[in-house]
Design an enzyme around this catalytic site. Structure first.
Site, PDB file in Angstrom:
ATOM      1  N   ASN A  93       0.776  -1.350   0.064  1.00 25.07           N
ATOM      2  CA  ASN A  93       0.100   0.144  -0.029  1.00 25.07           C
ATOM      3  C   ASN A  93       0.893   1.316  -0.100  1.00 25.07           C
ATOM      4  OD1 ASN A  93      -2.673   1.259   0.019  1.00 25.07           O
ATOM      5  ND2 ASN A  93      -2.434   1.689   2.089  1.00 25.07           N
ATOM      6  N   LYS A  99      -5.359  -1.188   6.489  1.00 25.14           N
ATOM      7  CA  LYS A  99      -6.133  -0.510   7.253  1.00 25.14           C
ATOM      8  C   LYS A  99      -7.318  -0.116   6.809  1.00 25.14           C
ATOM      9  CE  LYS A  99      -4.034   3.727   5.367  1.00 25.14           C
ATOM     10  NZ  LYS A  99      -3.603   5.041   5.570  1.00 25.14           N
ATOM     11  N   SER A 144      -4.993   1.500  17.371  1.00 23.22           N
ATOM     12  CA  SER A 144      -6.157   2.505  17.071  1.00 23.22           C
ATOM     13  C   SER A 144      -7.016   2.712  17.958  1.00 23.22           C
ATOM     14  CB  SER A 144      -6.760   1.910  15.565  1.00 23.22           C
ATOM     15  OG  SER A 144      -7.636   2.782  15.062  1.00 23.22           O
ATOM     16  N   TYR A 166     -11.130  -5.164  10.596  1.00 20.32           N
ATOM     17  CA  TYR A 166      -9.965  -4.516  10.710  1.00 20.32           C
ATOM     18  C   TYR A 166      -9.783  -3.955  12.176  1.00 20.32           C
ATOM     19  CZ  TYR A 166      -6.954  -0.281  11.290  1.00 20.32           C
ATOM     20  OH  TYR A 166      -6.056   0.616  11.791  1.00 20.32           O
ATOM     21  N   LYS A 194      -7.074  -5.262  15.100  1.00 24.00           N
ATOM     22  CA  LYS A 194      -6.200  -4.297  16.435  1.00 24.00           C
ATOM     23  C   LYS A 194      -6.391  -4.848  17.765  1.00 24.00           C
ATOM     24  CE  LYS A 194      -4.262  -1.648  13.240  1.00 24.00           C
ATOM     25  NZ  LYS A 194      -2.756  -1.723  13.167  1.00 24.00           N
ATOM     26  N   TYR A 221      -3.767   5.591  18.105  1.00 27.15           N
ATOM     27  CA  TYR A 221      -4.035   6.753  17.207  1.00 27.15           C
ATOM     28  C   TYR A 221      -5.447   7.141  17.092  1.00 27.15           C
ATOM     29  CZ  TYR A 221       0.135   4.849  15.119  1.00 27.15           C
ATOM     30  OH  TYR A 221       1.454   4.042  14.852  1.00 27.15           O
ATOM     31  N   PHE A 222      -5.407   8.415  16.965  1.00 26.19           N
ATOM     32  CA  PHE A 222      -6.989   8.921  16.768  1.00 26.19           C
ATOM     33  C   PHE A 222      -7.025   8.976  15.119  1.00 26.19           C
ATOM     34  CE2 PHE A 222      -9.636   8.849  20.276  1.00 26.19           C
ATOM     35  CZ  PHE A 222      -8.955   8.081  21.171  1.00 26.19           C
ATOM     36  N   ASN A 229     -11.025   7.919   3.614  1.00 20.81           N
ATOM     37  CA  ASN A 229     -10.889   8.883   4.923  1.00 20.81           C
ATOM     38  C   ASN A 229     -11.046  10.495   4.284  1.00 20.81           C
ATOM     39  OD1 ASN A 229      -8.560   6.724   5.633  1.00 20.81           O
ATOM     40  ND2 ASN A 229     -10.253   7.050   7.127  1.00 20.81           N
ATOM     41  N   GLY A 249     -21.763   2.248  10.397  1.00 17.37           N
ATOM     42  CA  GLY A 249     -20.723   1.834  11.401  1.00 17.37           C
ATOM     43  C   GLY A 249     -20.191   3.262  12.177  1.00 17.37           C
TER      44      GLY A 249
END
Ligand code: NAD
Ligand code: WQD
Length: 338
Positions: free
Chosen positions: A35, A84, A124, A148, A152, A176-177, A198, A294
């Site tokens: 990626n 991700k 995350s 995903y 995590k 992480y935010f 995103n 979601g």
């Protein structure tokens, strides 16, 4: 320290490599380019003035991982490598479990065999699950709403179990935010393949003319203006958080430490869009669409533990994030070259 950076050609990894070198560390990058593009390596080298020691292979390959640890005298690992994309993980769950857990298994086995005990892991805020109270604190229970997110949660558990069996391990789980922004030079940034999932990269592509308008996923949330609120953090602040965590791991007796990396400030979709308009100097078209499945109304960190224990806090503003993203996107409208 001699630090192995898994996924060091990716968005967050590349920025962290530059800061590690600036802080005097030796860096070894492993990336499969699943990626990311190879041309990022020259950008890292231009910023550091040093060649990148790069190993291009898939970290789910245990034998190659093992061989690398045999050749390099490593002190620590920063583990970014993984897939991700939330939506893709729903469509290809087995790929996500295989890749994200497989990379972690290879690294943990090689670390154990070669006496490497320090690991900083990219977790995350997604591990806080479906409807966590805000601001989110590290001791909330963990869960997930998609494959995903489960990778995590599971990786965090694997690290905890490994640290029970081997108390010499020193592991940082960094939650992480919403990482955004780009290197202030405009030479490195986020380069998603296909249509961005995103918000920030989508807005940046609208600003540069690659997309017609932003679709705003819902304006009927109980938030300041009805749109979703997130804790956007500049990738440079995030990278600095990794270096702070790495140093802290050399001083702590805790086998596993968990730190939120966020600003503690929430920003709505429309607030981010308007901040980007200020940065790029023109209006950006948008339309309101239905909510995305979601999504939650609000997500932001309580970052106080990282401040108290790492001496780290995010310093860059939303305007800094938009200005640096715009510099990157306008100088590289199609992202990195092949
Ligand atoms: P990215 O996709 O830009 O970087 C990941 C890198 O890992 C890529 O260069 C990819 O080629 C590489 N990679 C993937 N699988 C690999 C494998 N099997 N072997 C070797 N290399 C492999 O992603 P990013 O945004 O830089 O994220 C880095 C990490 O942070 C990921 O683990 C991600 O889940 C996590 N994270 C990201 C965000 C975010 O919004 N960007 C938020 C929270 C957590
Ligand atoms: C932010 C806000 C959207 C796109 C995701 C992952 C999370 C983490 C970070 C890795 C939300 C809205 C978005 C668009 C929009 N990744 N939006 N139009 O969902 O907070 O987090 O990335 O760990 O796991 O779930 O970030 O940037 O996708 O969305 O209106 O085209 O922007 O509804 O309110 P999110 P995002």
């Amino acid at each position: 320290m001699r630090v192995l950076v898994s996924g060091g050609a990716g968005f967050i990894g590349s920025h962290t490599v530059v800061q590690l070198v600036a802080a005097g560390h030796d860096v070894v990058v492993v990336d499969s380019f699943a990626n990311s593009k190879r041309s990022v390596v020259a950008r890292i080298e231009a910023l550091t003035g040093r060649p990148v020691e790069l190993h291009a292979f898939d970290l789910t390959d245990r034998d190659k991982t093992e061989r690398l640890f045999g050749e390099e005298a490593l002190d620590a690992v920063i583990h970014f490598a993984g897939y991700k994309a939330v939506g893709e993980s729903v469509e290809r769950p087995v790929d996500y479990y295989e890749n994200n857990l497989g990379t972690t298994f290879s690294l943990l086995r090689a670390m154990s065999r070669h006496g490497v005990s320090t690991m900083v892991f990219s977790s995350s805020a997604t591990v806080y699950g479906a409807d966590p109270p805000v601001p989110m604190q590290e001791d909330l229970p963990t869960s997930a709403t998609n494959p995903y997110g489960w990778t995590k949660v599971m990786q965090e558990q694997i690290f905890r179990d490994a640290a029970v069996a081997d108390p010499s391990l020193r592991i940082a789980l960094l939650r992480y935010f919403n990482p955004v922004g780009a290197h202030p030079s405009g030479t490195m940034g986020e380069d998603p393949s296909g249509i961005p999932n995103n918000l920030m990269p989508f807005i940046a592509q609208v600003a540069v003319g690659r997309r017609e308008r932003l679709g705003v996923f819902g304006n009927d949330y109980p938030t300041v203006d009805g749109t979703g609120v997130r804790d956007y953090i500049h990738v440079e602040d995030l990278a600095a958080g990794h270096i702070a965590a790495l140093h802290r791991l050399t001083q702590t007796d805790e086998p596993v430490s968990v730190w939120n990396l966020g600003t503690g400030q929430g920003t709505s979709v429309l607030e981010l869009l308007h901040a980007f308009e200020r940065a790029c100097g023109h209006e950006l078209p948008y339309e309101v669409l239905p909510r995305r499945a979601g999504d939650i109304a609000e997500s932001y960190a309580d970052p106080s533990r990282a401040h108290a224990e790492l001496g780290w806090r995010a310093v860059k503003t939303i305007d800094d994030m938009c200005r640096d993203t715009w510099r990157w996107q306008s100088q590289n409208p199609e992202g990195y070259p092949e």
